[in-house]
Scaffold this active site. Structure first.
Site, PDB file in Angstrom:
ATOM      1  CB  ALA A   1      -1.274  -0.071   1.351  1.00 52.13           C
TER       2      ALA A   1
ATOM      3  NE  ARG B   1      12.337   9.239  -1.444  1.00 49.69           N
ATOM      4  CZ  ARG B   1      13.491   8.836  -0.018  1.00 49.69           C
ATOM      5  NH1 ARG B   1      12.785   8.418   0.990  1.00 49.69           N
ATOM      6  NH2 ARG B   1      14.081   8.254  -0.510  1.00 49.69           N
TER       7      ARG B   1
ATOM      8  CB  THR C   1       4.114  -1.679   9.460  1.00 45.39           C
ATOM      9  OG1 THR C   1       4.199  -0.808  10.542  1.00 45.39           O
ATOM     10  CG2 THR C   1       5.049  -1.162   8.250  1.00 45.39           C
TER      11      THR C   1
ATOM     12  NE  ARG D   1       9.762  -7.579 -32.490  1.00 48.05           N
ATOM     13  CZ  ARG D   1       8.782  -7.076 -33.938  1.00 48.05           C
ATOM     14  NH1 ARG D   1       8.677  -7.336 -35.022  1.00 48.05           N
ATOM     15  NH2 ARG D   1       7.308  -7.474 -33.495  1.00 48.05           N
TER      16      ARG D   1
ATOM     17  CG  ASN E   1       5.483  -9.489 -41.277  1.00 48.09           C
ATOM     18  OD1 ASN E   1       5.429  -8.903 -41.644  1.00 48.09           O
ATOM     19  ND2 ASN E   1       4.966  -9.469 -39.760  1.00 48.09           N
ATOM     20  CE1 TYR E   2      -0.363  -4.842 -39.756  1.00 46.76           C
ATOM     21  CE2 TYR E   2       0.611  -3.057 -39.925  1.00 46.76           C
ATOM     22  CZ  TYR E   2      -0.369  -3.255 -40.133  1.00 46.76           C
ATOM     23  OH  TYR E   2      -1.102  -2.404 -38.535  1.00 46.76           O
TER      24      TYR E   2
HETATM   25  C1  UD1 Z   1      10.195  -0.099   8.066  1.00 50.64           C
HETATM   26  C2  UD1 Z   1      10.125  -0.162   9.669  1.00 50.64           C
HETATM   27  C3  UD1 Z   1      11.569   0.254  10.388  1.00 50.64           C
HETATM   28  C4  UD1 Z   1      12.817  -0.472   9.528  1.00 50.64           C
HETATM   29  C5  UD1 Z   1      12.034   0.257   8.230  1.00 50.64           C
HETATM   30  C6  UD1 Z   1      13.481  -0.451   6.935  1.00 50.64           C
HETATM   31  C7  UD1 Z   1       8.055  -0.273  10.719  1.00 50.64           C
HETATM   32  C8  UD1 Z   1       6.929   0.285  12.136  1.00 50.64           C
HETATM   33  N1  UD1 Z   1       9.094   0.791  10.971  1.00 50.64           N
HETATM   34  O1  UD1 Z   1      10.051   1.883   8.105  1.00 50.64           O
HETATM   35  O2  UD1 Z   1      11.293  -0.261  11.735  1.00 50.64           O
HETATM   36  O3  UD1 Z   1      13.467  -0.095   9.963  1.00 50.64           O
HETATM   37  O4  UD1 Z   1      11.041  -0.201   7.426  1.00 50.64           O
HETATM   38  O5  UD1 Z   1      13.092  -0.341   5.697  1.00 50.64           O
HETATM   39  O6  UD1 Z   1       7.787  -1.365  10.310  1.00 50.64           O
HETATM   40  N2  UD1 Z   1       2.655   0.416   4.456  1.00 50.64           N
HETATM   41  C9  UD1 Z   1       1.489   0.095   4.460  1.00 50.64           C
HETATM   42  N3  UD1 Z   1       1.062   0.757   5.191  1.00 50.64           N
HETATM   43  C10 UD1 Z   1       1.010   1.728   6.185  1.00 50.64           C
HETATM   44  C11 UD1 Z   1       2.477   1.877   6.069  1.00 50.64           C
HETATM   45  C12 UD1 Z   1       3.440   1.018   5.560  1.00 50.64           C
HETATM   46  O7  UD1 Z   1       1.566  -0.472   3.775  1.00 50.64           O
HETATM   47  O8  UD1 Z   1       0.276   2.475   6.760  1.00 50.64           O
HETATM   48  C13 UD1 Z   1       3.664  -1.067   4.386  1.00 50.64           C
HETATM   49  C14 UD1 Z   1       4.941  -0.008   2.875  1.00 50.64           C
HETATM   50  O9  UD1 Z   1       4.614   0.979   1.376  1.00 50.64           O
HETATM   51  C15 UD1 Z   1       5.941  -0.537   2.672  1.00 50.64           C
HETATM   52  C16 UD1 Z   1       5.920  -0.872   4.127  1.00 50.64           C
HETATM   53  O10 UD1 Z   1       4.818  -1.249   5.002  1.00 50.64           O
HETATM   54  O11 UD1 Z   1       5.838  -1.318   1.919  1.00 50.64           O
HETATM   55  C17 UD1 Z   1       6.718   0.034   4.931  1.00 50.64           C
HETATM   56  O12 UD1 Z   1       6.262   1.019   5.643  1.00 50.64           O
HETATM   57  P1  UD1 Z   1       7.372   2.209   5.439  1.00 50.64           P
HETATM   58  O13 UD1 Z   1       6.889   3.438   5.698  1.00 50.64           O
HETATM   59  O14 UD1 Z   1       8.686   2.287   4.465  1.00 50.64           O
HETATM   60  O15 UD1 Z   1       8.194   2.385   6.994  1.00 50.64           O
HETATM   61  P2  UD1 Z   1       9.717   2.448   7.157  1.00 50.64           P
HETATM   62  O16 UD1 Z   1       9.727   3.876   7.816  1.00 50.64           O
HETATM   63  O17 UD1 Z   1      10.834   2.300   6.146  1.00 50.64           O
END
Ligand code: UD1
Ligand code: MG
Length: 455
Positions: free
Chosen positions: A16, A21, A87, A322, A375-376
């Site tokens: 999600a 970026r 998460t 191809r 061919n076309y």
């Molecule tokens: C997370 C970890 C962090 C770790 C890091 C590694 C948590 C709280 N933190 O931080 O400890 O060092 O990854 O890269 O887990 N996502 C959702 N829904 C949400 C929030 C996030 O689906 O509401 C998904 C994001 O798309 C992503 C993953 O969960 O794929 C991690 O989320 P992100 O926001 O990147 O967490 P970090 O701050 O990088």
């Protein structure tokens, strides 16, 4: 049998992410590494680690991400996280899948595409030994921004997000990769007990460690190399992930018996199959779904996609295969030749400057330089069939649909619009005429006149 094999496993893949970026119209997790989406790469990896069920959590309105998940794994369940609240909240979007029960719950991130199946399996192992939580850690060269794995007496006691960490905690270099394994029997209890009293007001999955300990459980960490847990947030990181994956694929190809003369210049797809004793010269690109049989040689600067090359064949240099190109045993496809949706029979030679599309070329046929299958017609595609042992003279155009019989000859420079019978000779071009002394007379007539420069 390892304990994990007898246990059921649910994998929840968080997809999600906003991915702003990437600066792209395409959602981040649909960007490709080794010619498949990061999401497909992670799906394949959790599947190979023995997941029986897979739940994919997507953002609202992300039908494209859901469609990709279902294309790769039609049996996976899709859940929508309607608000990005962290998460742990994202995992709970898949609550229905969790409620169905499992022994091991493995949580993966779709933007972390390099995690190997063995690593997911390694997260499951401590769960089989009674741990409630298994977190994946790595030694970070630069730990800034990552959650820190805090250990005491060999036990994992907490994961502290960078923003919430004290100075002392920030000095820890063992970081959280994000992926976590949870004991399926206790997962819902742990996840629902996680709160959001932290710097970002998010429900952190990482709090599963402290919560589970409060509930009397044990947490452990499993350590992986940093390159494997690399997350992708922008295109620079995407290219870095691609490089890691390419290195892996090249090494696997070489270990399986293919020679890559300059491996760093050869680009492979996740599903490229190179047989034993295949030689790949420098600067070759393999798009998806390419199979190359034993002992075939792919010469420099060739591009192949959705094509097969049988044993002992020779492709290139500068050849393009191809989709639908099937090259037979010991056949030769030479320089500046393009083949599309065509079977080239065993031992046939298409050596120079040729386009063969929507065609069948019989065994041991010889296709002269500059031959084109037309061919076309602007609307439809039509097929050209060239018989076994046929000989197509150089610079011929074969206007499809058309058939050249076994053993037939086509004279150079012909435009063939009608079928040619087996063993016949077809010549379809103006007859040569000769006017003796014509050139001298022409020059004489122009004598003394100013000459324009050529070109
Ligand atoms: C997370 C970890 C962090 C770790 C890091 C590694 C948590 C709280 N933190 O931080 O400890 O060092 O990854 O890269 O887990 N996502 C959702 N829904 C949400 C929030 C996030 O689906 O509401 C998904 C994001 O798309 C992503 C993953 O969960 O794929 C991690 O989320 P992100 O926001 O990147 O967490 P970090 O701050 O990088
Ligand atoms: Mg992240």
């Amino acid at each position: 049998m390892p304990k994990t094999q007898a246990r059921t496993c649910l994998a929840v893949i968080l997809a999600a992410g906003e991915g702003t970026r990437m600066k792209s119209a395409l959602p981040k997790v649909l960007h490709q590494v080794a010619n498949r989406s990061m999401l497909a790469q992670v799906l394949a990896s959790v599947q190979a680690a023995g997941a029986d069920r897979i739940a994919v959590v997507v953002g609202p309105g992300r039908e494209d991400v859901a469609a990709e998940a279902l294309r790769v794994e039609p049996a996976c369940e899709i859940f929508v996280q309607s608000e990005r609240l962290g998460t742990a909240h994202a995992v709970l979007a898949a609550r229905k899948a969790l409620e169905a029960g499992c022994d091991d719950l493995v949580i993966a991130f779709a933007d972390t595409p390099l995690v190997q199946p063995e690593t997911f399996a390694a997260l499951r192992a401590p769960l089989a030994d009674g741990a409630s939580v298994a977190a994946l850690g790595f030694e970070a060269r630069d730990p800034t921004g990552y959650g820190r794995l805090l250990q005491q007496d060999g036990a994992l006691v907490a994961i502290r997000e960078h923003k919430d960490a004290s100075e002392a905690e920030r000095a820890v270099t063992l970081c959280n990769a994000g992926l976590i394994g949870l004991d399926g029997a206790r997962a819902l209890e742990i996840l629902t007990a996680i709160g959001n009293a932290n710097a970002q007001k998010e429900f952190y999955l990482t709090d599963a460690v402290e919560v589970s300990r409060k509930l009397g459980g044990r947490a452990v960490c499993v350590v992986a190399p940093e390159t494997e847990v690399m997350g992708v947030n922008d295109r620079v990181q995407l290219a870095a992930a691609e490089a890691v994956l390419q290195k892996r694929l090249r090494e696997a190809a070489m270990r399986a018996g293919a020679t890559l003369i300059a491996p760093d210049t050869v680009f492979l797809s996740h599903d490229t199959q190179l047989g034993c004793d295949v030689v790949v010269e420098p600067n070759v690109v393999f798009g998806p779904a390419v199979r190359v049989g034993e002992g075939a040689v792919i010469h420099a600067f060739s591009h192949l996609a959705e094509a097969s090359v049988a044993a002992g064949a020779s492709i290139g240099p500068f050849a393009r295969l191809r989709p639908g190109a099937r090259i037979g045993e010991k056949a030769k496809v030479g320089n500046f030749v393009e083949i599309k949706a065509a079977d080239i029979g065993a031992g046939a030679a298409v050596s120079h400057l040729t386009y063969i599309g929507d065609a069948t070329v019989g065994a041991h046929a010889n296709i002269g330089a500059g031959t084109i299958t037309c061919n076309y017609d602007g609307f439809d595609k039509a097929r050209t069939i060239i018989g076994e042992g046929a000989f197509i003279g150089s610079n011929s155009a074969l206007v499809a649909p058309v058939q050249v019989g076994d053993g037939a000859y086509v004279g150079s420079g012909s435009v063939i619009t009608k079928d040619v019978a087996p063993d016949a000779l077809a010549v379809a071009r103006g007859r040569q005429i000769e006017k003796a002394g014509w050139a001298g007379a022409f020059r004489k007539a122009h004598e003394g006149k100013p000459k324009k420069r050529p070109g």
